[in-house]
Design a protein around this motif. Structure first.
Motif, PDB file in Angstrom:
ATOM      1  N   SER A   1     -30.852 -26.538  -3.795  1.00 20.51           N
ATOM      2  CA  SER A   1     -29.674 -27.245  -4.120  1.00 20.51           C
ATOM      3  C   SER A   1     -30.050 -28.617  -5.020  1.00 20.51           C
ATOM      4  O   SER A   1     -29.126 -29.180  -5.356  1.00 20.51           O
ATOM      5  CB  SER A   1     -28.704 -27.515  -2.968  1.00 20.51           C
ATOM      6  OG  SER A   1     -29.650 -28.377  -2.166  1.00 20.51           O
ATOM      7  N   SER A   2     -31.184 -28.805  -5.059  1.00 21.00           N
ATOM      8  CA  SER A   2     -31.752 -30.239  -5.632  1.00 21.00           C
ATOM      9  C   SER A   2     -32.229 -30.108  -7.123  1.00 21.00           C
ATOM     10  O   SER A   2     -32.457 -31.092  -7.732  1.00 21.00           O
ATOM     11  CB  SER A   2     -32.608 -30.785  -4.880  1.00 21.00           C
ATOM     12  OG  SER A   2     -32.419 -31.282  -3.539  1.00 21.00           O
ATOM     13  N   TYR A   3     -32.226 -28.777  -7.746  1.00 24.23           N
ATOM     14  CA  TYR A   3     -32.523 -28.801  -8.909  1.00 24.23           C
ATOM     15  C   TYR A   3     -31.654 -27.981  -9.793  1.00 24.23           C
ATOM     16  O   TYR A   3     -30.925 -27.203  -9.358  1.00 24.23           O
ATOM     17  CB  TYR A   3     -33.983 -28.090  -8.992  1.00 24.23           C
ATOM     18  CG  TYR A   3     -34.874 -28.955  -8.133  1.00 24.23           C
ATOM     19  CD1 TYR A   3     -35.288 -28.859  -6.741  1.00 24.23           C
ATOM     20  CD2 TYR A   3     -35.621 -29.886  -8.854  1.00 24.23           C
ATOM     21  CE1 TYR A   3     -36.106 -29.366  -5.842  1.00 24.23           C
ATOM     22  CE2 TYR A   3     -36.699 -30.577  -7.982  1.00 24.23           C
ATOM     23  CZ  TYR A   3     -36.821 -30.452  -6.700  1.00 24.23           C
ATOM     24  OH  TYR A   3     -37.673 -30.905  -5.786  1.00 24.23           O
ATOM     25  N   CYS A   4     -31.986 -28.188 -11.117  1.00 18.06           N
ATOM     26  CA  CYS A   4     -31.068 -27.297 -12.224  1.00 18.06           C
ATOM     27  C   CYS A   4     -31.559 -25.905 -12.227  1.00 18.06           C
ATOM     28  O   CYS A   4     -32.719 -25.704 -12.073  1.00 18.06           O
ATOM     29  CB  CYS A   4     -31.155 -27.913 -13.699  1.00 18.06           C
ATOM     30  SG  CYS A   4     -30.202 -29.521 -13.934  1.00 18.06           S
TER      31      CYS A   4
ATOM     32  N   ASN B   1     -25.288 -22.141  -2.445  1.00 17.25           N
ATOM     33  CA  ASN B   1     -26.493 -23.057  -2.060  1.00 17.25           C
ATOM     34  C   ASN B   1     -26.711 -22.506  -0.505  1.00 17.25           C
ATOM     35  O   ASN B   1     -27.953 -22.582  -0.155  1.00 17.25           O
ATOM     36  CB  ASN B   1     -26.084 -24.482  -1.811  1.00 17.25           C
ATOM     37  CG  ASN B   1     -26.049 -25.108  -3.377  1.00 17.25           C
ATOM     38  OD1 ASN B   1     -26.445 -24.478  -4.324  1.00 17.25           O
ATOM     39  ND2 ASN B   1     -25.283 -26.216  -3.513  1.00 17.25           N
TER      40      ASN B   1
ATOM     41  N   TYR C   1     -25.892 -27.519 -12.751  1.00 12.91           N
ATOM     42  CA  TYR C   1     -26.603 -28.695 -12.410  1.00 12.91           C
ATOM     43  C   TYR C   1     -26.346 -28.705 -10.964  1.00 12.91           C
ATOM     44  O   TYR C   1     -25.602 -28.253 -10.133  1.00 12.91           O
ATOM     45  CB  TYR C   1     -25.874 -29.875 -13.180  1.00 12.91           C
ATOM     46  CG  TYR C   1     -25.890 -29.663 -14.503  1.00 12.91           C
ATOM     47  CD1 TYR C   1     -24.999 -29.092 -15.033  1.00 12.91           C
ATOM     48  CD2 TYR C   1     -27.023 -30.448 -15.314  1.00 12.91           C
ATOM     49  CE1 TYR C   1     -25.001 -29.008 -16.643  1.00 12.91           C
ATOM     50  CE2 TYR C   1     -27.307 -30.352 -16.527  1.00 12.91           C
ATOM     51  CZ  TYR C   1     -26.035 -29.358 -17.288  1.00 12.91           C
ATOM     52  OH  TYR C   1     -26.282 -29.430 -18.741  1.00 12.91           O
ATOM     53  N   PRO C   2     -27.324 -29.634 -10.250  1.00  6.38           N
ATOM     54  CA  PRO C   2     -27.257 -29.615  -8.728  1.00  6.38           C
ATOM     55  C   PRO C   2     -26.271 -30.719  -8.516  1.00  6.38           C
ATOM     56  O   PRO C   2     -25.872 -31.232  -9.324  1.00  6.38           O
ATOM     57  CB  PRO C   2     -28.760 -30.324  -8.598  1.00  6.38           C
ATOM     58  CG  PRO C   2     -29.156 -30.906  -9.852  1.00  6.38           C
ATOM     59  CD  PRO C   2     -28.442 -30.056 -10.783  1.00  6.38           C
ATOM     60  N   PHE C   3     -25.833 -30.706  -7.233  1.00  2.26           N
ATOM     61  CA  PHE C   3     -25.165 -31.478  -6.702  1.00  2.26           C
ATOM     62  C   PHE C   3     -23.613 -31.294  -7.054  1.00  2.26           C
ATOM     63  O   PHE C   3     -22.728 -31.086  -6.142  1.00  2.26           O
ATOM     64  CB  PHE C   3     -25.340 -33.100  -6.650  1.00  2.26           C
ATOM     65  CG  PHE C   3     -26.651 -33.318  -6.683  1.00  2.26           C
ATOM     66  CD1 PHE C   3     -27.257 -33.086  -5.373  1.00  2.26           C
ATOM     67  CD2 PHE C   3     -27.613 -33.748  -7.613  1.00  2.26           C
ATOM     68  CE1 PHE C   3     -28.522 -33.525  -5.104  1.00  2.26           C
ATOM     69  CE2 PHE C   3     -28.841 -33.915  -7.511  1.00  2.26           C
ATOM     70  CZ  PHE C   3     -29.387 -33.797  -6.007  1.00  2.26           C
ATOM     71  N   ASP C   4     -23.013 -31.529  -8.309  1.00  2.00           N
ATOM     72  CA  ASP C   4     -21.851 -31.153  -8.589  1.00  2.00           C
ATOM     73  C   ASP C   4     -21.464 -29.793  -9.292  1.00  2.00           C
ATOM     74  O   ASP C   4     -20.173 -29.435  -9.360  1.00  2.00           O
ATOM     75  CB  ASP C   4     -21.257 -32.408  -9.657  1.00  2.00           C
ATOM     76  CG  ASP C   4     -21.961 -32.209 -10.955  1.00  2.00           C
ATOM     77  OD1 ASP C   4     -21.616 -32.803 -11.917  1.00  2.00           O
ATOM     78  OD2 ASP C   4     -22.778 -31.543 -11.127  1.00  2.00           O
ATOM     79  N   SER C   5     -22.578 -29.184  -9.439  1.00  5.73           N
ATOM     80  CA  SER C   5     -22.494 -27.663 -10.151  1.00  5.73           C
ATOM     81  C   SER C   5     -21.730 -27.618 -11.346  1.00  5.73           C
ATOM     82  O   SER C   5     -20.972 -26.629 -11.667  1.00  5.73           O
ATOM     83  CB  SER C   5     -21.890 -26.633  -9.158  1.00  5.73           C
ATOM     84  OG  SER C   5     -22.376 -26.528  -7.791  1.00  5.73           O
TER      85      SER C   5
END
Length: 125
Positions: A30-33, A74, A52-56
């Motif tokens: 979940s930490s990477y594109c 994730n 993109y990670p975090f906000d998708s």
């Protein structure tokens, strides 16, 4: 070690749909594109979708915008590409890739340092 394994390719008629999956392992997913790329015979590999990670949040190249959807689970460390309204020009080998290096999250192949083996998509007219 990092592994990306695609599945879900196949042969469909124009107008049909396919869903590709990419199972990731060996890193904190979940930490990477993550990106989907494709390469048709005689053509360069092109980026078609990035998440993109975090906000998708997502990016699509113009040729697939409105037809393809990139998503991820994730909890399952899995990336997806839902492909609708497929066209013969979508025929290509499709690859998922992870950007564990630059962090640029761009759409260019050189920005991604881990790749799956690819899955073939063939669309007939």
């Amino acid at each position: 070690q990092v592994q990306l394994v695609e599945s879900g390719g196949g042969s469909v008629q124009a107008g049909g749909s396919l869903r590709l999956s990419c199972a990731a392992s060996g890193y904190t997913y979940s930490s990477y594109c993550m990106g989907w790329f494709r390469q048709a015979p005689g053509k360069e590999r092109e980026g078609i979708a990035v998440i993109y990670p975090f906000d998708s949040s997502t990016y699509y190249t113009d040729s697939v915008k409105g037809r393809f959807t990139i998503s991820q689970d994730n909890a399952k460390n899995t990336l997806y590409l839902q492909m609708n309204s497929l066209k013969p020009e979508d025929t290509a080998m499709y690859y998922c890739a992870a950007d564990l290096g630059t962090g640029d999250c761009g759409g260019e192949p050189y920005e991604y340092n881990y790749w799956g083996q690819g899955t073939q998509v063939t669309v007939s007219s």
